[in-house]
Design an enzyme around this catalytic site. Structure first.
Site, PDB file in Angstrom:
ATOM      1  N   CYS A  13      -4.386   0.305   5.327  1.00 23.21           N
ATOM      2  CA  CYS A  13      -3.331  -0.296   4.237  1.00 23.21           C
ATOM      3  C   CYS A  13      -2.194   0.353   5.109  1.00 23.21           C
ATOM      4  CB  CYS A  13      -3.803  -0.791   3.019  1.00 23.21           C
ATOM      5  SG  CYS A  13      -2.926  -1.302   2.230  1.00 23.21           S
TER       6      CYS A  13
ATOM      7  N   HIS B  41      -7.707  -5.097   3.584  1.00 25.37           N
ATOM      8  CA  HIS B  41      -8.901  -4.319   3.138  1.00 25.37           C
ATOM      9  C   HIS B  41      -9.851  -4.678   3.839  1.00 25.37           C
ATOM     10  CE1 HIS B  41      -5.552  -2.286   0.326  1.00 25.37           C
ATOM     11  NE2 HIS B  41      -5.090  -2.690   0.357  1.00 25.37           N
TER      12      HIS B  41
ATOM     13  N   GLU C 264     -12.650  -3.348   2.474  1.00 22.02           N
ATOM     14  CA  GLU C 264     -13.430  -3.333   1.482  1.00 22.02           C
ATOM     15  C   GLU C 264     -13.048  -4.942   0.105  1.00 22.02           C
ATOM     16  OE1 GLU C 264      -9.585  -1.188  -0.050  1.00 22.02           O
ATOM     17  OE2 GLU C 264     -10.336  -1.849   2.133  1.00 22.02           O
TER      18      GLU C 264
END
Length: 193
Positions: A76, A175, A177
């Site tokens: 990001c 992202h 995650e």
């Protein structure tokens, strides 16, 4: 050991938790020696470009990042700071990737927030077992222009760099995650480089 660079940006703990779920140990650090000696380095973050670059420069972490020879992954804001510059705060960035980070044109749906698939995807060890139809989770108001180092793009208002790669430097605008199993696969691919 995997080093996650601490530089006054948010969302770092969720990256550490995702790495832990994959069975790897990591540390969150702004210590140059710990970063240099790590087997892999992750440069994640949510935040504002100029204040993040100021933090890096004040601690000479910009020089540390540029000197790294092991695999480095920007996520990001990390991707945006690896570009030449950012329109956010008119910021000179690290210059790893030959692209400028620009602000999305004003629209009803900015920032880009939510799930999107890839528009294009190239062959890379980072993208092993990933295909065009896979959806990733994005939250960003700025984007990196496509360039020679772009290995996957996404189309949202404009086509932009979704994944970038140059030598040992890799980066993702989304992202991983927060991107469920596909994001976990991408992190695993990076950790296995």
């Amino acid at each position: 050991m995997i080093a996650i660079i601490k530089y006054n940006a948010g969302n770092i703990r969720s990256v550490q938790n995702a790495i832990s779920r994959l069975g790897y140990k990591s540390i969150i650090t702004d210590n140059p020696e710990e970063i240099r000696s790590a087997t892999k380095v992750i440069f994640p973050g949510v935040g504002e470009a100029s204040s993040a670059m100021n933090y890096l420069k004040n601690r000479e972490l910009d020089k540390v990042i540029l000197s790294l020879k092991q695999p480095v992954l920007g996520i990001c804001l990390g991707l945006q700071l690896m570009c030449l510059s950012s329109e956010e705060g008119n910021t000179k960035c690290l210059g790893i990737f030959d692209a400028k980070t620009k602000k999305f044109p004003p629209q009803d749906k900015v920032p880009h927030m939510g799930w999107n698939s890839f528009s294009t995807i190239e062959t890379s060890p980072l993208l092993k077992n990933i295909c065009l139809e896979d959806n990733m989770y994005y939250v960003h108001g700025y984007y990196a222009e496509p360039c020679n180092e772009t290995i996957a793009t996404c189309d949202y208002i404009k086509e932009f760099s979704s994944v970038m790669q140059k030598n040992n430097f890799y980066a993702m605008q989304f992202h991983p995650e927060k991107s469920a199993q596909i994001g976990a696969q991408l992190l695993k691919n990076f950790l296995e480089l």
